[in-house]
Design a protein around this motif. Structure first.
Motif, mmCIF file in Angstrom:
data_model
loop_
_atom_site.group_PDB
_atom_site.id
_atom_site.type_symbol
_atom_site.label_atom_id
_atom_site.label_comp_id
_atom_site.label_asym_id
_atom_site.label_seq_id
_atom_site.Cartn_x
_atom_site.Cartn_y
_atom_site.Cartn_z
ATOM 1 N N TRP A 473 70.721 50.973 81.129
ATOM 2 C CA TRP A 473 70.821 51.424 79.730
ATOM 3 C C TRP A 473 72.256 51.856 79.461
ATOM 4 N N HIS A 513 62.397 51.100 87.321
ATOM 5 C CA HIS A 513 62.874 49.912 86.633
ATOM 6 C C HIS A 513 62.996 48.764 87.631
ATOM 7 N N THR A 515 64.354 44.610 88.248
ATOM 8 C CA THR A 515 65.017 43.373 87.845
ATOM 9 C C THR A 515 64.710 42.294 88.870
ATOM 10 N N SER A 521 68.453 41.527 83.283
ATOM 11 C CA SER A 521 67.439 42.183 82.460
ATOM 12 C C SER A 521 66.624 43.122 83.331
ATOM 13 N N TRP A 522 66.034 44.130 82.680
ATOM 14 C CA TRP A 522 65.250 45.134 83.389
ATOM 15 C C TRP A 522 63.947 45.380 82.646
ATOM 16 N N LYS A 523 62.916 45.753 83.406
ATOM 17 C CA LYS A 523 61.678 46.178 82.780
ATOM 18 C C LYS A 523 61.156 47.423 83.490
ATOM 19 N N VAL A 524 60.457 48.252 82.740
ATOM 20 C CA VAL A 524 59.881 49.481 83.281
ATOM 21 C C VAL A 524 58.536 49.151 83.903
ATOM 22 N N VAL A 525 58.321 49.590 85.147
ATOM 23 C CA VAL A 525 57.076 49.274 85.857
ATOM 24 C C VAL A 525 56.331 50.538 86.267
#
Length: 953
Positions: A473, A513, A515, A521-525
């Motif tokens: 971020w 997070h 990738t 790109s990243w995603k919250v898991v």
């Protein structure tokens, strides 16, 4: 010429002691750690011998005390044998320069890793030996002052641990050299001492700065009603608080206080006080009345980390301020000027020679700096006192070690040198910054994920030298309350590469997070895996706000995935929660409540999933910021449904809390624990613990890694850099501690050996005080001998001798060049030559060789084998090796040529071979591989000699 392809060297001798219920630590006393770098950073205390520019001392933030006796050219550690390595203050007795006092525990505080101490120490022989003089519970000592005429009268300024109310805070006084102490000034349990100043014209007049100060995981609170300035007019027996008369009223809240008396005019006293604007006060009547001089912020930025200054001994108008920048005033503080000082940044302490004002020293986050011309130029001192946060290893051969250093950058360093040892030129930075993790991708061995505070994250490519910013971020958190941020990042937020798929990389804020595309790109898991208590997400600092990501009580601190089963992951927070998922992050289970007798808000410092069982994991919990200094390590065998505390066998002390627990990848049940004071090992899952310290300095152990292929234990210290314990495979052998070694000798299975080709072209730093230990080439053999055969009187045989701090002296008629202690010289059937003429035969216990220093030549002062003479006369010796003669000179062996040469004096001498095809005659023999610097004036340098050392004719 014959070439040796492998040298088989015994690394250590295992000697048993009487069997007890405890682990027999004498079995591994001959193991030796070796230092591999990098250069160091923070020094926080300096003092010199008045009138003698050759002698000075530097106190590291968590790396002990270092001394020079040649004006800063060479430095040596003089405090390594003590259990506390955080130096808060030092003082030299004005009337007895051999009396040196050291107070432990740092008081310049902006991070949770600021190291603790265990009281005060005294040396009466200029640092050669030390005696612990008590005050164990004081935690942190900010200043020590000594009576100018009586070295037994000492006052100690104790801040306290600062993690909660304590009765050990205040000012202490001894009149008998530390045998007994009296607390002479105590404000309240929340307030300690930040500075002391003694009037050199009237030692009965003493000023004390008192500081109300508290630290928790989630905040730093500087200032309160306890802060203020105090004075004693009777040598410290009674004290009076100074308020009004120009100073703030007692109801006005201030923070940290520094004070100094002008030596040239004791009527003049200065006080620097943390306020909403830092304020310098001055008194010209010995502290009776005061007036404001300046509010310049350069005097004290980030007050808990600074607030210190000094007055020149010959001019009460000349002041030096050590803060973010080094500044000076020539008009009593009214105006400040930048000096030409470029020695470092973030300055903490200054000492001025009372007999020579042109000479002073500054301690800072880059080490220390010394000037002899009143600051026009400085000599920078860089010591091996690196504060490393973590260490990781790759899978190359030889492998590299990785880590991030406080006040520096990330590092990638070879575990061994392929030239003449490990040079600083072989180190490189690999992205990120001073804080956090530097983790290599062990699949490609070319990618490094490196973190930085405020959520900074970079991917570094070793092949190109390029770093790519992949932070999750882009919002900067400087100055904001943590509660106002989208993502909250710890100073050392966790990074994890999946052991099952190196493309899956995880980082932790309050969320996990993921990738899978190299950070594009990243995603919250995960959900928020912290307590998310907003009262622990407020502004930090106290009197002055300090929101720089160092104090936030709602962030993730540990991430780990099971190496046995993909998708089984663990997360730990710095506010005491442990979560586990079995499906790669789709669902998470809070298993914190099953941890027995664990207070809330502790820091989950690391989680270690077992390499043998997917349901087993180990957790270390650090509660020292809750003022709980006990060691906490827990084990689960059912994914957290139940836990067992396994750290009861670790010693409890003010330095006993645990930073990391690591499982050995070969021997099940073998664990390593890193505490604030050292390394410990257990072979039975925590049933019994034993120290594995040996020659490792007692700096805080920040992280531990095990290199599986080389069987090396790699240790990151927070104060003395990275160290390697080579080949721990004997410890991994159950025979070592399982009672199988009850009979005769035993040879442990050697680890794989390599023949490495040497590399050239690596730059070195010949004048550096950071000397890296080398490792011998060839195979390592580790063996065990029962007491009946072992020579228990012999000194430990280290295969990794440290390079000398000073160049070797050329042998003279009165100086005999002794060989290295780790070498063997002659067959057992031959005799050893002794300085007194006596000789003795070799010993079977040393493998049929003459050992040094052991029974074969126990009576020999210089146990060289008897042989013919060398070109250097009777101060040298020779031995036979493959039919040729070898001359020993200045600590090295040189091959002699078969011809004789005539010297200028007419006597015949043997010359050393200069090339394979011919011999040269010279008054000065040429060492093999040396370079001749002059055709007419012989002068050669040995490639293995210390820097700037030549043997001249």
């Amino acid at each position: 010429m014959a070439r040796v392809l492998a040298v088989i060297t015994p690394l250590f001798l295992l000697v048993p002691a009487a069997r007890t219920q405890q682990i027999d630590t004498t079995l591994w006393t001959r193991l030796r750690y070796r230092f591999v770098g990098p250069e160091g950073n923070r020094a926080v205390a300096v003092v010199g011998e008045p009138g003698n520019a050759l002698v000075a001392y530097v106190g590291a933030a968590s790396g002990g005390i270092w001394k020079t006796e040649d004006g800063g050219v060479h430095w040596r550690a003089v405090f390594d044998s003590q259990p506390a390595q955080a130096i808060g203050a030092m003082a030299l007795a004005p009337s007895a320069h051999n009396v040196l006092w050291a107070g432990t525990g740092e008081t310049f505080f902006i991070r949770s890793t600021t190291a603790l101490g265990d009281g005060v120490y005294r040396s009466t022989d200029a640092g050669r030996s030390w005696q612990h003089q008590g005050l164990d519970g004081t935690g942190r000592i900010a200043r020590i002052v000594i009576h100018p005429a009586n070295p037994d009268v000492v006052l100690v300024c104790a801040l306290g641990r600062a993690y909660g109310p304590a009765q050990d805070r205040g000012v202490y006084r001894t009149t008998d050299g530390g045998k007994t102490w009296t607390r002479v000034l105590f404000v309240d349990p929340n307030t300690g001492c930040s500075d002391l100043a003694l009037d050199p014209g009237d030692p009965n007049t003493i000023f004390a700065g008192m500081w109300q100060f508290e630290v928790k995981t989630w905040h730093l609170q500087s200032g309160g009603p306890g802060s203020g300035l105090w004075v004693s007019r009777d040598g410290g027996a009674t004290w009076t608080r100074i308020t009004g008369h120009g100073l703030p009223d007692a109801r006005h809240v201030v923070g940290k206080v520094a004070v100094a008396v002008a030596p040239s005019n004791p009527n003049t006293v200065y006080a620097l006080i943390e306020d909403q604007d830092p304020t310098l006060y001055r008194s010209d009547d010995r502290g009776t009345t005061w007036h404001v001089v300046s509010h310049d912020h350069s005097m004290a930025e980030r007050a808990p980390y600074y607030v210190r200054f000094a007055v020149a001994p010959d001019d009460e108008e000349r002041l030096y301020f050590v803060s973010v920048r080094f500044s000076m005033s020539r008009d009593g503080g009214r105006t400040l000027a930048r000096s030409g000082y470029e020695g470092g940044g973030d300055n903490h302490d200054i000492w001025i020679d009372p007999l020579n004002p042109d000479r002073f020293m500054v301690a800072h986050d880059g080490g220390a700096s010394i000037t002899l011309n009143r600051g026009r130029t400085f000599m920078r001192i860089v010591l091996p006192i690196a504060q490393m946060y973590h260490v990781h290893v790759d899978t190359r051969a030889p492998y590299f070690v990785y880590g991030n250093r406080q006040d520096g950058s990330s590092y990638r360093m070879p575990s061994r040198g392929l030239g003449d040892g490990i040079s600083e030129g072989a180190w490189q930075h690999v992205g990120g910054c001073e804080s956090g993790f530097g983790i290599p991708d062990t699949v490609d061995n070319a990618t490094v994920w490196s973190g930085c505070y405020d959520g900074g994250l970079e991917v570094y490519d070793v092949r190109t030298g390029h770093a790519r910013n992949v932070r999750v971020w882009p919002e900067a958190g400087y100055g904001w309350r943590p509660a106002d941020l989208k993502y909250r990042w710890n100073w050392t937020f966790p990074i994890m590469i999946s052991p099952h798929d190196h493309r899956r990389v995880y980082v932790g804020s309050q969320y996990v997070h993921l990738t899978t595309d190299g950070g594009a790109s990243w995603k919250v898991v995960s959900p928020d895996l912290t307590r998310n208590d907003t009262t622990h997400q407020q502004s930090s600092g106290g009197v002055t706000t300090d929101n720089l990501m160092t104090f936030d009580g709602a962030t993730l601190f540990a991430l780990a995935e099971s190496p046995v089963q993909a998708g089984v992951m663990w997360a730990g927070s710095n506010d005491g929660l442990v979560h586990v998922t079995r499906d790669g992050g789709t669902t998470w289970t809070d298993v914190t409540g099953n941890l027995p007798k664990l207070a809330p808000w502790g820091k989950i410092s690391n989680i270690e999933p077992s390499r043998f069982d997917a349901t087993t994991a180990y957790v270390s919990v650090d509660q020292h910021e809750l003022d709980d200094l006990d060691p906490y390590i827990f084990k689960t065998t059912d994914l957290g449904r139940t836990w067992k505390r396994i750290s009861e066998g670790l010693p409890r002390s003010s330095l006993g809390f645990v930073h990391v627990v690591r499982e050995d990848p070969v021997r099940r049940g073998m664990l390593f624990a890193g505490t604030e004071r050292g390394v410990y090992v257990t072979f039975d899952d925590g049933g019994r613990w034993a120290p594995l310290q040996n020659n490792l300095p007692h700096a805080p152990i920040a992280w531990i890694a095990v290199q599986l292929h080389f069987h090396d234990l790699v240790v990151a210290t927070y104060g003395r850099g990275i160290w390697i314990l080579d080949d721990i495979s004997p410890l991994e052998d159950p025979a070592l501690t399982g009672g199988a070694m009850t009979g005769g000798a035993m040879l442990f299975k050697p680890r794989p050996a390599y023949r490495f080709r040497s590399q050239q072209g690596i730059a070195s730093a010949p004048n550096s005080a950071v000397r890296v230990d080398s490792v011998p080439e060839g195979a390592d053999l580790t063996y065990y001998l029962p007491a009946a055969l072992a020579d228990t009187a012999a000194a430990p045989d280290s295969a990794h001798p440290r390079r000398p701090a000073t160049p070797p002296r050329r042998p003279t008629a009165h100086t005999r060049a002794a060989p290295p202690r780790s070498s063997c010289w002659a067959p057992a059937a031959t005799r050893c030559a002794c300085s007194k003429g006596s000789a003795s035969r070799g010993s079977i216990a040393c493998g049929g060789t003459c050992a040094i220093p052991g029974p074969p030549c126990r009576s020999c002062a210089v146990p060289h084998p008897a042989s013919r003479s060398c070109a250097w006369g009777r101060t040298a010796r020779a031995r036979s090796s493959r039919g040729t003669s070898i001359c020993h000179y200045a600590g090295r062996w040189y091959r002699r040529a078969p011809t004789r040469c005539a010297s200028r004096s007419g006597t015949a001498r043997r010359a050393l071979r200069h090339s394979p095809n011919r011999s040269r005659c010279s008054r000065t023999p040429t060492p093999p591989g040396a370079t001749r610097t002059s055709r007419h004036r012989p002068a050669w340098r040995s490639p293995s000699a210390p820097p700037k050392t030549a043997w001249r004719g």
